[in-house]
Write an enzyme that holds these catalytic residues in place. Sequence first.
Site, PDB file in Angstrom:
ATOM      1  N   LYS A   1      -6.714 -14.921  24.990  1.00  0.00           N
ATOM      2  CA  LYS A   1      -6.304 -13.628  25.555  1.00  0.00           C
ATOM      3  C   LYS A   1      -5.152 -13.012  24.774  1.00  0.00           C
ATOM      4  CE  LYS A   1      -8.223 -14.093  30.152  1.00  0.00           C
ATOM      5  NZ  LYS A   1      -8.036 -14.332  31.578  1.00  0.00           N
TER       6      LYS A   1
ATOM      7  N   ARG B   1     -10.465 -22.527  32.090  1.00  0.00           N
ATOM      8  CA  ARG B   1     -11.586 -21.724  31.571  1.00  0.00           C
ATOM      9  C   ARG B   1     -11.307 -21.432  30.100  1.00  0.00           C
ATOM     10  NH1 ARG B   1     -12.999 -16.468  30.798  1.00  0.00           N
ATOM     11  NH2 ARG B   1     -15.108 -15.848  31.383  1.00  0.00           N
TER      12      ARG B   1
HETATM   13  C1  7PJ Z   1     -11.154 -14.899  33.641  1.00  0.00           C
HETATM   14  C2  7PJ Z   1     -12.365 -14.945  34.316  1.00  0.00           C
HETATM   15  C3  7PJ Z   1     -10.042 -15.609  34.178  1.00  0.00           C
HETATM   16  C4  7PJ Z   1     -11.487 -16.291  35.974  1.00  0.00           C
HETATM   17  C5  7PJ Z   1     -12.560 -13.692  32.582  1.00  0.00           C
HETATM   18  C6  7PJ Z   1     -11.736 -13.328  29.317  1.00  0.00           C
HETATM   19  C7  7PJ Z   1     -12.007 -12.238  30.264  1.00  0.00           C
HETATM   20  N1  7PJ Z   1     -12.542 -15.628  35.468  1.00  0.00           N
HETATM   21  N2  7PJ Z   1     -13.227 -14.167  33.638  1.00  0.00           N
HETATM   22  N3  7PJ Z   1     -10.271 -16.276  35.345  1.00  0.00           N
HETATM   23  N4  7PJ Z   1     -11.302 -14.123  32.530  1.00  0.00           N
HETATM   24  N5  7PJ Z   1     -11.612 -16.972  37.107  1.00  0.00           N
HETATM   25  O1  7PJ Z   1     -12.485 -14.282  29.158  1.00  0.00           O
HETATM   26  O2  7PJ Z   1     -10.699 -13.203  28.643  1.00  0.00           O
HETATM   27  O3  7PJ Z   1      -8.916 -15.615  33.662  1.00  0.00           O
HETATM   28  S1  7PJ Z   1     -13.291 -12.605  31.445  1.00  0.00           S
END
Ligand code: 7PJ
Length: 264
Positions: free
Chosen positions: A208, A242
Site C-alpha cells: 500500500k 492479507r
Molecule cells: C484490504 C481489503 C484490507 C481487508 C483490500 C489493497 C486494496 N480487505 N481489501 N483489508 N485491502 N479486509 O489490496 O490494497 O486492508 S483491496
Amino acid sequence: MAVMNITPDSFSDGGSLYHDQVDLDLVFAHAERCLSEGATILDVGGESTRPGAKPVSEAEELARVIPVIEGLAARFDAVISVDTSTPQVMIEAARAGARLMNDVRALQREGALAAALETGLPVCLMHMQGTPQTMQHRPDYDDPVMEVFQWLMHRIDVCLDAGFSADQLLIDPGFGFGKTLEHNIALFQHLDRFVQTGYPVLVGVSRKSMIGEITGRPVEQRATASAVAAAIAASHGAAILRVHDVSETRDAMAVMQALTQGMQ
Ligand code: 7PJ
C-alpha cells in the site's frame, strides 16, 4: 491470506490474472504458488477499491469471481474468502465454496447484512472513511484510533443485533482506506487495542501507499517492506495478514518468531 485480484485495475497487480476476462489457468497457478509458499486463505476479489477506481456492476463482479471460487474450491484444500460488498456475490460465492466474507464496507451496502447472515459464514468488517472514489481526498479525524475503534464496535453491535454470533465476526482497521500516513501509523501503533477486543484482527498493508511513503519505493518494489510490516502486525496479535508476497511474509514471520520466541 493471499490476495487474488480478479480485476484489470487493482493498484498492485491489476491485470496480472485478468486480461479482458478471467484467466483461470493463471489464477490456479498463482493460487498453487501462494499455498505452497504458506498461505492458508485465498482472498478472491472482483472489484478494485483503489482510490478513484471505477465501480463494477453486480453482473460483472459475479462473472469475475464465481468461476474462480468454484475452480479454487474444487482444486485446493484452502479457505477461500471473497472480497466483496455486493449481497448477490456473497450468496453465490458461498454456494460456490467461499468460507469467509471480507467486506471493506462492513456490510453497509443495502441487503449486505441479510445476505451475509444468510450464508452463515464468518465476516470481516473493515473500516473505511468515505468511499473508494473519495477516501483519499482529505481523510479527517480528531482521534483516528478512537474513531475507527468505536466505528468498528458499532458495526459489531449492528451485526450482533441482526443475529450474527460473536465468533463469526472479525475486524480490520482498514489501512489506507480514508487515512493519511499519520493515521495509518497511529492505528498500527495501537493494534493491541483492536486485538484486546477478542475479535480476530485482519491487517492489510501489503504494497500500500503507506509502505511506499515510508520507503520511497514504487509498488513493484514494496514486498520486503510489506513483509516486515506484516510481521510486526503479527507480533502485535493480528490473526490474519492479507498479503501479496507470501514467501517474503513467511520469511519475515519465521525470523521474528525464532528470534523472539526461540525455534519451535
Ligand atoms: C484490504 C481489503 C484490507 C481487508 C483490500 C489493497 C486494496 N480487505 N481489501 N483489508 N485491502 N479486509 O489490496 O490494497 O486492508 S483491496
